[in-house]
Design a protein around this motif. Structure first.
Motif, mmCIF file in Angstrom:
data_model
loop_
_atom_site.group_PDB
_atom_site.id
_atom_site.type_symbol
_atom_site.label_atom_id
_atom_site.label_comp_id
_atom_site.label_asym_id
_atom_site.label_seq_id
_atom_site.Cartn_x
_atom_site.Cartn_y
_atom_site.Cartn_z
ATOM 1 N N ARG A 234 -40.333 66.746 15.980
ATOM 2 C CA ARG A 234 -40.298 65.459 15.279
ATOM 3 C C ARG A 234 -40.789 65.596 13.843
ATOM 4 O O ARG A 234 -41.576 66.490 13.519
ATOM 5 N N ASN A 235 -40.309 64.670 13.008
ATOM 6 C CA ASN A 235 -40.766 64.661 11.618
ATOM 7 C C ASN A 235 -42.088 63.903 11.498
ATOM 8 O O ASN A 235 -42.658 63.467 12.505
ATOM 9 N N LYS A 236 -42.574 63.729 10.288
ATOM 10 C CA LYS A 236 -43.891 63.116 10.085
ATOM 11 C C LYS A 236 -43.922 61.648 10.465
ATOM 12 O O LYS A 236 -44.995 61.068 10.631
ATOM 13 N N LYS A 241 -36.032 65.459 14.683
ATOM 14 C CA LYS A 241 -35.266 66.168 13.666
ATOM 15 C C LYS A 241 -33.942 66.612 14.291
ATOM 16 O O LYS A 241 -33.943 67.389 15.253
#
Length: 326
Positions: A234-236, A241
């Protein structure tokens, strides 16, 4: 002069400057600033309101078939998150399991038929809005720790059947503790911005090619089973993703590393071996799945063999992707 006296003096000077600025500014400037602020607040609340898709007055949203709903319940792995911790019955859905994340600790709610503490007072439309729109009966956005970004692709027949099955389960009194989140993440309206960026309501990520077994597997893997929610990085902002979909990554709870299930990692597994793992938990190298995957297998083992075969068929068709570095 003490440091506290110096701070008090600086604050007093700042206040005086603000008063002077306000007193010297034209009235229309002050009124314009206040007006712009109010308009910005009103626009924020208008555009971030939760928008449920289904109305309780929709005559098509009636309870479905509970026997079919049990299979939906198993495929969607509902009990793994919503069963009350510390007791053996996976059908006591009082919630409360602590789910750690980079954003704080989430606690799944009580989804038993209890009319006060659970969802016994919900309509079929309420359940459909939760699963497909990510909106609660109170008109609030759900946090995507609840995997509605995957469930959103569910068919209405499955929602209706799941509703019917949930109504057959024992009511459980009591509500779990609230989420433990920093103040910044408690404003649910801000989730509308997250949805705008990362949520496609009603869309499934399943690749459909017209092959009945493949397409059934896609629905089970991508939508009901929400497998990518764990087997991706996962992204921030907590969104998957796309380049890492099914390629593994850090466990969402920060307790390990979830394996890559694309052909890059398990390409040597046959469809039969994958289906066997979903039934017994045994891997081709004579190991056993563990952690949260053991709970998944407890559910997939109860699905029809045709569904396990379809899952295996679809997983074998996934594009190979390299495992992201920790």
């Amino acid at each position: 002069m003490s440091s506290s006296s110096s701070i008090d003096g600086n604050l007093g000077t700042a206040r005086l400057r603000v008063r002077n600025l306000l007193s010297s500014a034209p009235v229309w400037v002050i009124a314009g600033a206040i007006g712009c602020t109010l308009i910005a607040v009103l626009l924020f609340f208008y555009f971030t309101k939760a928008d449920p898709r289904f109305s309780p007055r929709d005559a098509a949203l009636t309870a479905g078939d509970a026997a079919k709903g049990q299979l939906v319940f198993l495929a969607a792995d509902c009990s793994s998150c919503h069963a009350t911790p510390g007791q053996p019955d996976k059908l006591n859905l009082g919630g409360g399991l602590a789910l750690a994340s980079p954003f704080g600790t989430f606690r799944p709610p009580n989804i038993s038929p209890d009319p006060v503490d659970g969802i016994g007072s919900w309509s079929v439309a309420d359940l459909a809005n939760a699963l497909i729109s990510g909106v609660s009966p109170r008109g609030e956005h759900y946090y995507p720790a609840f995997p509605y970004p995957s469930y959103t692709g569910m068919s209405l027949d499955d929602v209706r059947d799941l509703y019917a099955y949930l109504r057959t389960l024992p009511p459980v009194a009591g509500r779990p503790p609230p989420h433990e989140l920093p103040l910044l993440f408690r404003l649910r309206r801000a989730l509308a911005l997250w949805k705008l960026l990362f949520f496609d309501e009603g869309k499934s990520e399943a690749v459909i090619n017209g092959d009945t077994t493949h397409d059934r597997g896609g629905y089970l893997v991508e939508t009901l089973g929400h497998c990518a929610d764990c087997h991706s990085t996962r992204n921030k902002l907590g969104a998957i993703k796309p380049s890492t979909r099914f390629a593994g990554g850090p466990d969402p709870e920060g307790t390990g590393y979830v394996p890559n299930i694309t052909p890059s990692r398990i390409g040597g597994w046959s469809e039969t071996q994958i289906a066997t793992m979903l039934s017994t938990g045994e891997t081709p190298d004579h190991g056993r799945v563990g952690s949260s995957m053991a709970d998944v297998v407890a559910n997939t083992a109860q699905l029809p063999q045709a569904d396990r075969d379809a899952i295996a068929y679809y997983v074998k068709s996934l594009p190979p992707r390299s495992t992201p570095h920790p």
